[in-house]
Scaffold this active site. Structure first.
Site, PDB file in Angstrom:
ATOM      1  N   GLN A   1      -7.390  -4.380   9.834  1.00 21.40           N
ATOM      2  CA  GLN A   1      -6.295  -4.024  10.736  1.00 21.40           C
ATOM      3  C   GLN A   1      -6.638  -2.813  11.597  1.00 21.40           C
ATOM      4  O   GLN A   1      -5.757  -2.122  12.090  1.00 21.40           O
ATOM      5  CB  GLN A   1      -5.020  -3.765   9.932  1.00 21.40           C
ATOM      6  CG  GLN A   1      -4.511  -4.997   9.191  1.00 21.40           C
ATOM      7  CD  GLN A   1      -3.178  -4.761   8.523  1.00 21.40           C
ATOM      8  OE1 GLN A   1      -2.147  -4.621   9.175  1.00 21.40           O
ATOM      9  NE2 GLN A   1      -3.174  -4.717   7.200  1.00 21.40           N
TER      10      GLN A   1
ATOM     11  N   ARG B   1       1.887 -10.771  10.417  1.00 19.37           N
ATOM     12  CA  ARG B   1       3.229 -10.194  10.563  1.00 19.37           C
ATOM     13  C   ARG B   1       4.279 -11.149  10.026  1.00 19.37           C
ATOM     14  O   ARG B   1       5.427 -10.759   9.797  1.00 19.37           O
ATOM     15  CB  ARG B   1       3.553  -9.915  12.042  1.00 19.37           C
ATOM     16  CG  ARG B   1       2.703  -8.902  12.783  1.00 19.37           C
ATOM     17  CD  ARG B   1       2.512  -7.603  12.062  1.00 19.37           C
ATOM     18  NE  ARG B   1       1.319  -7.651  11.230  1.00 19.37           N
ATOM     19  CZ  ARG B   1       1.107  -6.880  10.185  1.00 19.37           C
ATOM     20  NH1 ARG B   1       2.027  -6.026   9.800  1.00 19.37           N
ATOM     21  NH2 ARG B   1      -0.014  -6.972   9.482  1.00 19.37           N
TER      22      ARG B   1
ATOM     23  N   ASP C   1      -3.273   7.933   4.417  1.00 21.50           N
ATOM     24  CA  ASP C   1      -2.776   6.580   4.704  1.00 21.50           C
ATOM     25  C   ASP C   1      -3.394   6.067   6.003  1.00 21.50           C
ATOM     26  O   ASP C   1      -3.758   6.854   6.879  1.00 21.50           O
ATOM     27  CB  ASP C   1      -1.253   6.629   4.827  1.00 21.50           C
ATOM     28  CG  ASP C   1      -0.621   5.247   4.851  1.00 21.50           C
ATOM     29  OD1 ASP C   1      -1.289   4.272   4.445  1.00 21.50           O
ATOM     30  OD2 ASP C   1       0.540   5.136   5.278  1.00 21.50           O
ATOM     31  N   GLU C   2      -3.524   4.757   6.149  1.00 20.99           N
ATOM     32  CA  GLU C   2      -4.042   4.115   7.376  1.00 20.99           C
ATOM     33  C   GLU C   2      -5.383   4.724   7.788  1.00 20.99           C
ATOM     34  O   GLU C   2      -5.611   5.073   8.947  1.00 20.99           O
ATOM     35  CB  GLU C   2      -3.027   4.247   8.521  1.00 20.99           C
ATOM     36  CG  GLU C   2      -1.645   3.689   8.235  1.00 20.99           C
ATOM     37  CD  GLU C   2      -1.589   2.164   8.226  1.00 20.99           C
ATOM     38  OE1 GLU C   2      -2.658   1.517   8.301  1.00 20.99           O
ATOM     39  OE2 GLU C   2      -0.481   1.608   8.144  1.00 20.99           O
TER      40      GLU C   2
ATOM     41  N   LYS D   1       0.821  -1.221   0.000  1.00 20.83           N
ATOM     42  CA  LYS D   1       0.000   0.000   0.000  1.00 20.83           C
ATOM     43  C   LYS D   1       0.855   1.271   0.000  1.00 20.83           C
ATOM     44  O   LYS D   1       0.500   2.256  -0.649  1.00 20.83           O
ATOM     45  CB  LYS D   1      -0.955   0.005   1.183  1.00 20.83           C
ATOM     46  CG  LYS D   1      -0.297   0.203   2.543  1.00 20.83           C
ATOM     47  CD  LYS D   1      -1.311   0.370   3.645  1.00 20.83           C
ATOM     48  CE  LYS D   1      -0.602   0.532   4.987  1.00 20.83           C
ATOM     49  NZ  LYS D   1       0.246   1.743   5.033  1.00 20.83           N
ATOM     50  N   THR D   2       1.975   1.257   0.738  1.00 21.21           N
ATOM     51  CA  THR D   2       2.818   2.453   0.798  1.00 21.21           C
ATOM     52  C   THR D   2       3.374   2.781  -0.577  1.00 21.21           C
ATOM     53  O   THR D   2       3.437   3.946  -0.982  1.00 21.21           O
ATOM     54  CB  THR D   2       3.969   2.255   1.804  1.00 21.21           C
ATOM     55  OG1 THR D   2       3.424   1.907   3.077  1.00 21.21           O
ATOM     56  CG2 THR D   2       4.787   3.529   1.951  1.00 21.21           C
TER      57      THR D   2
END
Length: 737
Positions: free
Chosen positions: A268, A623, A237-238, A44-45
């Site tokens: 998340q 993770r 973002d997020e 995504k980044t």
């Protein structure tokens, strides 16, 4: 000119060819609202930064017309670096272009806006921003004005409630309407006085930055219109982590152009306790009916086995945007599940597995041990220390370095060693009891006059000098004598509990804030540590316990000196699951997969909280790059009580074909599979035993006959022949006698 244009096109084609189809679509859509649902490890980044670069490179916007928001300075710096690098490869774009983008955290961008408009808001242009310590001092000043400075009220708890109110855009006047109960009524009284202290000092606090931005935009529409016109494109973002204030700020700014692109993963969303609301990302299409939705479901981090298991865990949540994560990576190994006898066996097994991985060439920095609550780290730390495995704790202190643990141990030290004046100095005014440095110096003078230590002086019941001392000192002396009497007759766990309550420490922490709930859990865990000395005579038990604590602290302080060179260079990581979000490791251990622990017992009452626990489990498993190792115990002495809880529902959600099992009795045991299958069949069924009440006699197939002590659904506490067990009513089979 033609050659330059050709070069730019070639560069665009080259970097776009490295993206998958969905990523390319997300980058190429220019106008209108866009929701990019980016699953764990889906890049995504990269999509966000390349989208910003795409807007500038293709002349859709000037750099200063772009607003890019994120949550941490680290994330903001990474975004700036990546955008700068991409634009730097385009000779048609000036090198300084990236510096003109409004890119940063919500708070940094909003602060920039407030600074530019401080006069309109009635602020001193040179206003200060109070840090955490300053804010606590301001709360203390407010409590002093209320005449509550000497009361056992935790200023940090007061500030926690004020902070939560500000994030919900509730000012001091409105808060009075919401306040319920004794503590919140104190907050309601302190809040306006706290604000007055800030005003008097030409200061604002961290939460004011968002609150004042909303106020600026609402009260001065011409200012809002100016920023709406300026920001042609807004990227966030997020987005799943936004709170109400952040949602409102970005919605107001986007109302002019509607070019808002949000990137996030509802699966998340795990920061509800901080004020983040999953509603913002779930309702994005309601706010923007013509929004385009792109799902990034290809994972570049994990094996397919990890994704299959993680998909099964999150599948059970009702409130979600469905995604099916997949990867081109290998299928990978099954999850390894270990059934331990107790928390000590669990910690020792994890330590041995880690040593085995390191011996096989795995870098320790690629190994993480995750847990639901900070208090779990205590047993894990001891296991790693005893095995000689170097470790670091991220997002928290080592167990015995935590303030509340050190405070209670300091009380025990002065009861054991009357000459330990450093420990006495630590706790003489903790919690606050009106014995400041001046009174401590007076005490030292009185004690030296009698040629004894301060502690022995306080223990002198018949001392004539003591009668002339300050009331607070006399009351403290009486408290110390009473606790010393307990120390000579009671077991160490009983003594710790008595210290915790009699000193007012328990009441001091019991304010409803999540921070102090964790502190209380840590003290309960300290009681668990001490339980191994319950059978020793009181003085021997206290000595043995303090010896153990001292040796463990010393082992922790040895650090790398006692470890091998390879281990010392890169320690294994220990952290809560909350702290692990955004990180990745080759090998992930998840400790304590039991009902009541993970999911946490506090989540049983609210379906929304249980869904957040499930999202937390999803974050934990995703993770991992190579393998996930999960542990649970047959019984666990935790928070001072021995419990035997069922396997976590999150573990039973994972199909057996994705799991392999070990236990402390027979490795690769089929009995664990049978146990899991039995729970699979019964999970979700509500027990009909809810009509039980305290005092009822019940029979359990393993523990025998017991008496019901308490029912806090779905947890029932039963006394089985002097041993208290906490069991889950959702699964336990009890026969009422």
């Amino acid at each position: 000119m033609f050659i330059l244009q050709f070069f730019v096109i070639a560069v665009n084609i080259e970097y776009m060819s490295k993206l998958n189809k969905e990523q390319q679509i997300a980058i190429n859509i220019v106008d209108g609202p866009i929701l990019i649902l980016a699953g764990a490890g889906s890049g995504k980044t990269r999509v966000l930064t390349e989208k910003i670069a795409h807007l500038i490179s293709n002349k859709h916007a000037e750099p200063e017309e772009i607003l890019a928001l994120t949550f941490t300075n680290k994330a903001a710096d990474e975004m700036k670096s990546r955008v700068s690098k991409i634009l730097g490869e385009n000779p048609d774009i000036p090198k300084w272009s990236s510096s003109r983008i409004w890119m940063g955290t919500f708070h940094s961008i909003c602060l920039k806006i407030i600074r530019a408009n401080s006069t309109i808001l009635g602020l001193n242009p040179h206003f200060s921003i109070y840090d955490a310590d300053d804010q606590i001092d301001a709360v203390k000043e407010a409590l002093k004005k209320l005449g509550l400075a000497d009361k056992k009220i935790n200023p940090r708890a007061i500030h926690s409630f004020i902070s939560s109110a500000k994030n919900e855009l509730i000012d001091s006047e409105a808060y009075k309407k919401y306040a319920e109960g004794y503590f919140q009524s104190i907050v309601a009284d302190a809040y306006p006085l706290y604000q007055k202290v800030l005003v008097e000092n030409s200061a604002i606090d961290f939460d004011d930055i968002l609150l004042l931005t909303v106020k600026l935009f609402k009260d001065f529409p011409e200012v809002l219109a100016r920023y709406q016109k300026m920001f042609k494109f807004i990227l966030i973002d997020e987005y799943q982590d936004t709170n109400h204030a952040q949602y409102l700020i970005t919605k107001m700014l986007a109302d002019a152009h509607k070019n808002i692109c949000v990137v996030g993963d509802d699966a998340q969303s795990i920061y509800g306790f901080r004020g983040a609301t999953i509603k913002n990302i779930l309702d994005f299409e309601k706010d923007y009916p013509n929004a385009k939705v792109i799902k990034l479901e290809q994972n570049y981090r994990s094996t397919q086995t990890i994704l299959d298991a993680s998909n099964e865990i999150i599948l059970r949540n009702k409130n979600q945007k469905r995604k099916e994560m997949w990867t081109e990576n290998p299928r990978g190994e099954k999850f390894l599940v270990y059934e331990a006898r107790n928390e000590k066996d669990e910690a020792n097994w994890i330590a041995l597995k880690i040593k085995d991985l390191i011996a096989r060439g795995v870098n320790p920095s690629e190994i993480v041990v995750l847990y639901r609550t900070n208090a779990q780290s205590r047993a894990l730390e001891e296991g790693l220390l005893q095995a000689g495995v170097n470790y670091k704790i991220v997002g928290g202190l080592r167990f015995y370095e935590r303030r509340e643990v050190r405070d209670i141990i300091a009380y025990l030290k002065v009861l054991y060693n009357h000459n330990d004046e450093l420990s006495l100095k630590r706790i003489v005014n903790v919690p606050k009891r009106g014995i400041g440095p001046k009174k401590v110096e007076e005490l030292k003078m009185y004690a030296s006059g009698h040629n004894i230590s301060v502690m022995n002086f306080l223990m002198s019941v018949d001392s004539d000098a003591l009668k002339g001392m300050d009331k607070a000192v006399i009351e403290f002396a009486e408290l110390i004598r009473r606790l010393y009497s307990v120390s000579t007759t009671a077991s160490v766990p009983t003594l710790i509990n008595e210290v915790f309550i009699a000193t007012g420490y328990r009441q001091w922490l019991d304010d409803g804030s999540s921070e102090n709930e964790f502190r209380i859990e840590n003290i309960k865990e300290l009681i668990s540590v001490a339980s191994k000395y319950s059978d020793l005579p009181p003085s021997e038990g206290l000595e043995a316990f303090l010896n153990e604590v001292g040796l463990l602290e010393e082992q922790s302080n040895l650090g790398d000196y006692e470890l091998g060179a390879e281990e010392s260079l890169s320690p294994v990581t220990l952290m809560t699951i909350h702290a692990s979000k955004g990180l990745e490791f080759e090998y992930v251990f998840i400790a304590g997969m039991e009902e009541g622990l993970f999911p946490h017992s506090r989540s049983y009452a609210e379906p929304s909280e249980m869904e957040e626990e499930r999202r937390l489990a999803y974050v934990a498993t995703t993770r991992a790059k190579q393998k996930v190792i999960i542990t649970y115990t047959e019984s666990r002495t935790f928070f001072g009580t021995t419990t035997s809880n069922p396997i976590s529902r999150f573990l039973t959600d994972i199909p057996n074909r994705l799991l392999e099992f070990e236990n402390s009795h027979t490795y690769a045991s089929d009995s664990i599979i049978d146990k899991k299958n039995n729970i699979d069949e019964s999970i979700g069924l509500i027990s009909e035993q809810i009509d039980l009440k305290p005092g009822d006699l019940v029979r359990h197939s393993t523990f025998g006959i017991g008496s019901v002590l308490d029912i806090d659904y779905p947890i029932i506490s039963v006394n089985f022949n002097g041993k208290v067990k906490e069991l889950s009513l959702e699964y336990v089979s009890l026969e009422k006698i």
